[in-house]
Design a protein around this motif. Sequence first.
Motif, short mmCIF file in Angstrom:
data_model
loop_
_atom_site.label_atom_id
_atom_site.label_comp_id
_atom_site.label_asym_id
_atom_site.label_seq_id
_atom_site.Cartn_x
_atom_site.Cartn_y
_atom_site.Cartn_z
N ALA A 175 0.69 -1.31 -0.02
CA ALA A 175 -0.06 -0.02 0.04
C ALA A 175 0.88 1.19 0.05
CB ALA A 175 -1.05 -0.23 1.42
N GLU A 176 1.84 1.12 0.77
CA GLU A 176 2.92 2.30 0.78
C GLU A 176 3.49 2.76 -0.61
OE1 GLU A 176 6.71 3.92 3.40
OE2 GLU A 176 5.48 2.37 4.21
N ALA A 177 3.96 1.32 -1.14
CA ALA A 177 4.68 1.65 -2.56
C ALA A 177 3.49 2.25 -3.73
CB ALA A 177 5.03 0.32 -2.95
N ILE A 178 2.32 1.81 -3.51
CA ILE A 178 1.17 2.13 -4.44
C ILE A 178 1.12 3.87 -4.32
CG2 ILE A 178 -1.21 2.17 -4.82
CD1 ILE A 178 -1.06 -0.89 -4.52
N ALA A 179 1.08 4.07 -2.92
CA ALA A 179 0.82 5.65 -2.52
C ALA A 179 1.99 6.56 -3.13
CB ALA A 179 0.57 5.77 -1.07
N LEU A 180 3.16 5.89 -3.16
CA LEU A 180 4.27 6.63 -3.62
C LEU A 180 4.40 6.79 -4.95
CD1 LEU A 180 7.15 7.68 -2.92
CD2 LEU A 180 8.06 5.26 -3.67
N GLY A 181 3.72 5.86 -5.75
CA GLY A 181 3.31 5.83 -7.26
C GLY A 181 2.28 6.74 -7.59
N GLU A 182 1.24 6.78 -6.87
CA GLU A 182 -0.07 7.69 -7.06
C GLU A 182 0.30 9.12 -6.85
OE1 GLU A 182 -2.97 5.81 -5.00
OE2 GLU A 182 -3.70 4.48 -6.71
N GLY A 183 1.55 9.30 -6.20
CA GLY A 183 1.62 10.72 -5.70
C GLY A 183 2.39 11.40 -6.59
N ARG A 184 2.82 11.07 -7.75
CA ARG A 184 3.62 11.67 -8.69
C ARG A 184 3.38 11.06 -10.13
NH1 ARG A 184 8.05 11.63 -4.83
NH2 ARG A 184 6.49 10.90 -3.47
N ARG A 185 4.10 11.70 -11.09
CA ARG A 185 4.09 11.09 -12.55
C ARG A 185 4.64 9.76 -12.70
NH1 ARG A 185 6.90 14.31 -17.38
NH2 ARG A 185 5.75 13.30 -19.23
N ARG A 186 5.66 9.52 -12.02
CA ARG A 186 6.24 8.26 -11.76
C ARG A 186 7.57 8.12 -10.77
NH1 ARG A 186 9.10 5.91 -16.91
NH2 ARG A 186 6.90 5.13 -17.43
N ALA A 187 7.20 7.25 -9.99
CA ALA A 187 8.12 7.12 -8.68
C ALA A 187 9.02 6.01 -8.83
CB ALA A 187 7.34 6.88 -7.47
N LEU A 247 5.73 -6.82 -5.91
CA LEU A 247 5.10 -6.70 -7.28
C LEU A 247 3.97 -7.64 -7.54
CD1 LEU A 247 8.45 -6.72 -9.32
CD2 LEU A 247 6.86 -4.69 -8.74
N GLU A 248 3.74 -8.72 -6.89
CA GLU A 248 2.64 -9.45 -6.97
C GLU A 248 1.48 -8.83 -6.43
OE1 GLU A 248 1.17 -13.96 -5.50
OE2 GLU A 248 3.12 -13.55 -5.14
N SER A 249 1.50 -8.08 -5.15
CA SER A 249 0.60 -7.63 -4.45
C SER A 249 0.31 -6.33 -5.37
CB SER A 249 1.09 -7.09 -3.03
OG SER A 249 -0.18 -6.63 -2.49
N ILE A 250 1.12 -5.51 -5.83
CA ILE A 250 0.86 -4.49 -6.52
C ILE A 250 -0.16 -4.83 -7.93
CG2 ILE A 250 1.71 -2.51 -7.86
CD1 ILE A 250 3.91 -2.48 -5.57
N THR A 251 0.32 -5.88 -8.43
CA THR A 251 -0.39 -6.20 -9.66
C THR A 251 -1.82 -6.69 -9.39
OG1 THR A 251 2.01 -7.04 -10.84
CG2 THR A 251 -0.25 -7.61 -11.74
N GLU A 252 -1.96 -7.14 -8.32
CA GLU A 252 -3.32 -7.69 -7.98
C GLU A 252 -4.34 -6.61 -7.88
OE1 GLU A 252 -2.73 -10.23 -4.30
OE2 GLU A 252 -2.24 -11.87 -5.76
N ARG A 253 -3.58 -5.30 -7.14
CA ARG A 253 -4.65 -4.40 -6.87
C ARG A 253 -4.49 -3.41 -8.04
NH1 ARG A 253 -2.80 -2.78 -0.65
NH2 ARG A 253 -1.92 -4.77 -0.05
N ARG A 254 -3.68 -3.19 -8.86
CA ARG A 254 -3.55 -2.20 -9.78
C ARG A 254 -3.42 -2.56 -11.38
NH1 ARG A 254 -5.28 -0.01 -6.38
NH2 ARG A 254 -4.85 2.51 -5.28
N GLY A 255 -3.08 -3.92 -11.37
CA GLY A 255 -2.96 -4.42 -12.82
C GLY A 255 -1.81 -4.57 -13.32
N ALA A 256 -1.52 -5.30 -14.45
CA ALA A 256 -0.36 -5.67 -14.93
C ALA A 256 0.57 -4.29 -15.58
CB ALA A 256 -0.50 -6.41 -16.09
N GLY A 257 1.68 -3.94 -15.38
CA GLY A 257 2.39 -2.86 -15.88
C GLY A 257 2.27 -1.60 -15.05
#
Length: 225
Positions: free
Chosen positions: A16-28, A48-58
Amino acid sequence: MMARVSSRHTLESLAAEAIALGEGRRRAVLGIAGTPGAGKSTLVSLLLESITERRGAGWAAHVPMDGFHLADDQLRRLGLLDRKGAPETFDPAGYAVLLERVHRETDAEIYAPGFDRRLEQPLAAALAVPAHARLVVTEGNYLLVDHPQWARARRAMDRVWFVAADEHSRVNRLVARHVEFGKTAAQAQAWASEVDARNAALVSATADAADRVIVNGADGWSISA
């Protein structure tokens, strides 16, 4: 002080923390540092497995530092083959430039080198960062080393987490990995005790510079606060 939460909860919190980092800027760019054998690659895989489950591939991409190993031909030329894996056997300037591109160029796919553990050699353009990726996770031993070229790479990362592990487990994992990829048991033990041990001492001293320390322990993952 150790955060007393379940390993699963810790991993969910980190994702969740990693996702928030990516959502907070153009790219993190999130760096994962740590000593050889501490579990950096395992943590990255789980994240990466958890992030992909939540936000999709890529949505998140992976660009490890290992792709910037110097090839064995260069190490022979420089007289460094017997120290393979030490800071001077990498191309930190090239690594820094790639991370800068990853931050800056978000309108086209970016190719990055990978590393084949069977061959023990870097592979050009083996990895790709999709244009739509919001988070790039990079991992390596030397992300926090106090040296100008490594510091340039650190400036291209928005956060760096450090993975720590108890010494006995770390060395056992490292020896097993060396054996898996071609060394005899004796060669693996000698390499871990000599070359890897010097590198580990250097990397351990950088933990205080991390934004977060994550412990890979006997009971799973925990956050050191």
